[in-house]
Design a protein around this motif. Structure first.
Motif, PDB file in Angstrom:
ATOM      1  N   THR A  15       0.832  -1.197   0.000  1.00 42.81           N
ATOM      2  CA  THR A  15       0.000   0.000   0.000  1.00 42.81           C
ATOM      3  C   THR A  15       0.871   1.254   0.000  1.00 42.81           C
ATOM      4  OG1 THR A  15      -1.743  -1.156   1.184  1.00 42.81           O
ATOM      5  CG2 THR A  15      -1.809   1.247   1.242  1.00 42.81           C
ATOM      6  N   GLY A  16       1.934   1.244   0.791  1.00 39.82           N
ATOM      7  CA  GLY A  16       2.838   2.385   0.835  1.00 39.82           C
ATOM      8  C   GLY A  16       3.545   2.603  -0.493  1.00 39.82           C
ATOM      9  N   LEU A  17       4.022   1.520  -1.109  1.00 38.62           N
ATOM     10  CA  LEU A  17       4.694   1.636  -2.405  1.00 38.62           C
ATOM     11  C   LEU A  17       3.739   2.120  -3.490  1.00 38.62           C
ATOM     12  CD1 LEU A  17       6.969  -1.533  -2.400  1.00 38.62           C
ATOM     13  CD2 LEU A  17       7.688   0.851  -2.204  1.00 38.62           C
ATOM     14  N   THR A  18       2.512   1.664  -3.428  1.00 41.42           N
ATOM     15  CA  THR A  18       1.509   2.115  -4.397  1.00 41.42           C
ATOM     16  C   THR A  18       1.250   3.619  -4.236  1.00 41.42           C
ATOM     17  OG1 THR A  18       0.464  -0.060  -4.332  1.00 41.42           O
ATOM     18  CG2 THR A  18      -0.834   1.721  -5.241  1.00 41.42           C
ATOM     19  N   ALA A  19       1.191   4.072  -3.008  1.00 40.75           N
ATOM     20  CA  ALA A  19       0.993   5.509  -2.759  1.00 40.75           C
ATOM     21  C   ALA A  19       2.185   6.316  -3.261  1.00 40.75           C
ATOM     22  CB  ALA A  19       0.767   5.757  -1.272  1.00 40.75           C
ATOM     23  N   VAL A  20       3.392   5.790  -3.093  1.00 38.76           N
ATOM     24  CA  VAL A  20       4.584   6.491  -3.570  1.00 38.76           C
ATOM     25  C   VAL A  20       4.568   6.596  -5.092  1.00 38.76           C
ATOM     26  CG1 VAL A  20       7.094   6.298  -3.786  1.00 38.76           C
ATOM     27  CG2 VAL A  20       6.011   5.954  -1.577  1.00 38.76           C
ATOM     28  N   VAL A  21       4.203   5.515  -5.775  1.00 37.95           N
ATOM     29  CA  VAL A  21       4.138   5.540  -7.240  1.00 37.95           C
ATOM     30  C   VAL A  21       3.057   6.518  -7.699  1.00 37.95           C
ATOM     31  CG1 VAL A  21       3.575   4.165  -9.288  1.00 37.95           C
ATOM     32  CG2 VAL A  21       5.099   3.235  -7.557  1.00 37.95           C
ATOM     33  N   ALA A  22       1.929   6.537  -7.026  1.00 41.16           N
ATOM     34  CA  ALA A  22       0.855   7.466  -7.395  1.00 41.16           C
ATOM     35  C   ALA A  22       1.309   8.921  -7.206  1.00 41.16           C
ATOM     36  CB  ALA A  22      -0.388   7.192  -6.554  1.00 41.16           C
ATOM     37  N   LEU A  23       1.992   9.210  -6.113  1.00 42.01           N
ATOM     38  CA  LEU A  23       2.488  10.564  -5.875  1.00 42.01           C
ATOM     39  C   LEU A  23       3.544  10.947  -6.907  1.00 42.01           C
ATOM     40  CD1 LEU A  23       2.528  13.088  -4.087  1.00 42.01           C
ATOM     41  CD2 LEU A  23       4.285  11.954  -2.721  1.00 42.01           C
ATOM     42  N   PHE A  24       4.433  10.017  -7.223  1.00 44.40           N
ATOM     43  CA  PHE A  24       5.455  10.255  -8.243  1.00 44.40           C
ATOM     44  C   PHE A  24       4.799  10.555  -9.590  1.00 44.40           C
ATOM     45  CE2 PHE A  24       8.429   8.457 -11.441  1.00 44.40           C
ATOM     46  CZ  PHE A  24       9.449   9.390 -11.284  1.00 44.40           C
ATOM     47  N   GLY A  25       3.785   9.772  -9.961  1.00 43.99           N
ATOM     48  CA  GLY A  25       3.069  10.010 -11.210  1.00 43.99           C
ATOM     49  C   GLY A  25       2.372  11.355 -11.213  1.00 43.99           C
ATOM     50  N   PHE A  26       1.787  11.716 -10.090  1.00 50.80           N
ATOM     51  CA  PHE A  26       1.137  13.021  -9.980  1.00 50.80           C
ATOM     52  C   PHE A  26       2.140  14.146 -10.184  1.00 50.80           C
ATOM     53  CE2 PHE A  26      -0.152  16.592  -7.228  1.00 50.80           C
ATOM     54  CZ  PHE A  26      -1.331  16.940  -7.862  1.00 50.80           C
ATOM     55  N   LEU A  27       3.310  14.028  -9.563  1.00 54.44           N
ATOM     56  CA  LEU A  27       4.331  15.067  -9.688  1.00 54.44           C
ATOM     57  C   LEU A  27       4.855  15.192 -11.111  1.00 54.44           C
ATOM     58  CD1 LEU A  27       6.360  14.478  -6.409  1.00 54.44           C
ATOM     59  CD2 LEU A  27       4.743  16.323  -6.903  1.00 54.44           C
ATOM     60  N   LEU A  28       4.941  14.072 -11.834  1.00 54.70           N
ATOM     61  CA  LEU A  28       5.440  14.111 -13.209  1.00 54.70           C
ATOM     62  C   LEU A  28       4.545  14.926 -14.143  1.00 54.70           C
ATOM     63  CD1 LEU A  28       6.675  10.463 -13.830  1.00 54.70           C
ATOM     64  CD2 LEU A  28       8.073  12.513 -13.610  1.00 54.70           C
ATOM     65  N   PHE A  29       3.264  15.024 -13.818  1.00 59.50           N
ATOM     66  CA  PHE A  29       2.321  15.684 -14.704  1.00 59.50           C
ATOM     67  C   PHE A  29       1.850  17.046 -14.196  1.00 59.50           C
ATOM     68  CE2 PHE A  29       1.935  11.156 -15.707  1.00 59.50           C
ATOM     69  CZ  PHE A  29       2.262  11.211 -17.045  1.00 59.50           C
ATOM     70  N   LEU A  30       2.561  17.615 -13.227  1.00 61.19           N
ATOM     71  CA  LEU A  30       2.221  18.962 -12.759  1.00 61.19           C
ATOM     72  C   LEU A  30       2.624  19.993 -13.810  1.00 61.19           C
ATOM     73  CD1 LEU A  30       3.173  18.920  -8.987  1.00 61.19           C
ATOM     74  CD2 LEU A  30       0.904  19.071  -9.981  1.00 61.19           C
ATOM     75  N   PRO A  31       1.834  21.053 -13.952  1.00 62.29           N
ATOM     76  CA  PRO A  31       2.117  22.062 -14.984  1.00 62.29           C
ATOM     77  C   PRO A  31       3.519  22.676 -14.942  1.00 62.29           C
ATOM     78  CG  PRO A  31      -0.098  22.344 -14.162  1.00 62.29           C
ATOM     79  CD  PRO A  31       0.538  21.290 -13.313  1.00 62.29           C
ATOM     80  N   PRO A  32       4.122  22.967 -13.780  1.00 59.91           N
ATOM     81  CA  PRO A  32       5.476  23.551 -13.841  1.00 59.91           C
ATOM     82  C   PRO A  32       6.494  22.633 -14.530  1.00 59.91           C
ATOM     83  CG  PRO A  32       4.548  23.891 -11.672  1.00 59.91           C
ATOM     84  CD  PRO A  32       3.622  22.968 -12.402  1.00 59.91           C
ATOM     85  N   LEU A  33       6.386  21.359 -14.315  1.00 65.29           N
ATOM     86  CA  LEU A  33       7.302  20.422 -14.967  1.00 65.29           C
ATOM     87  C   LEU A  33       6.976  20.280 -16.449  1.00 65.29           C
ATOM     88  CD1 LEU A  33       9.733  18.712 -14.338  1.00 65.29           C
ATOM     89  CD2 LEU A  33       8.216  16.829 -13.790  1.00 65.29           C
ATOM     90  N   LEU A  34       5.700  20.288 -16.773  1.00 66.60           N
ATOM     91  CA  LEU A  34       5.310  20.194 -18.185  1.00 66.60           C
ATOM     92  C   LEU A  34       5.769  21.416 -18.980  1.00 66.60           C
ATOM     93  CD1 LEU A  34       1.690  18.759 -18.001  1.00 66.60           C
ATOM     94  CD2 LEU A  34       3.745  17.600 -18.784  1.00 66.60           C
TER      95      LEU A  34
END
Length: 72
Positions: A15-34
């Motif tokens: 569950t913790g690893l899944t949450a980390v992957v979800a947060l990482f994916g969320f950060l990859l698609f934030l507008p400042p990075l895009l």
């Protein structure tokens, strides 16, 4: 799934690893990075921002696939 030393079955870790992957994916698609990749340049006639989106998506899918495989 293998049992840990305290008798837990590792569901909390998964569950913790899944949450980390979800947060990482969320950060990859934030507008400042895009916007950092939206410069008009091209790679193999593909805009860099589109190449980044595809690569980030592939990384997230790959990480999820690893989690699923490890969970048994």
């Amino acid at each position: 799934m293998k049992r840990g030393p305290n008798g837990s079955n590792g569901d909390e870790r998964l569950t913790g690893l899944t949450a980390v992957v979800a947060l990482f994916g969320f950060l990859l698609f934030l507008p400042p990075l895009l916007t950092a990749f939206d410069r008009g340049a091209q790679i193999f006639n593909v805009p860099v921002v589109w190449a980044y989106l595809f690569a980030a998506w592939a990384v997230v899918i790959g990480l999820v696939a690893l989690l699923v495989r490890r969970s048994g």
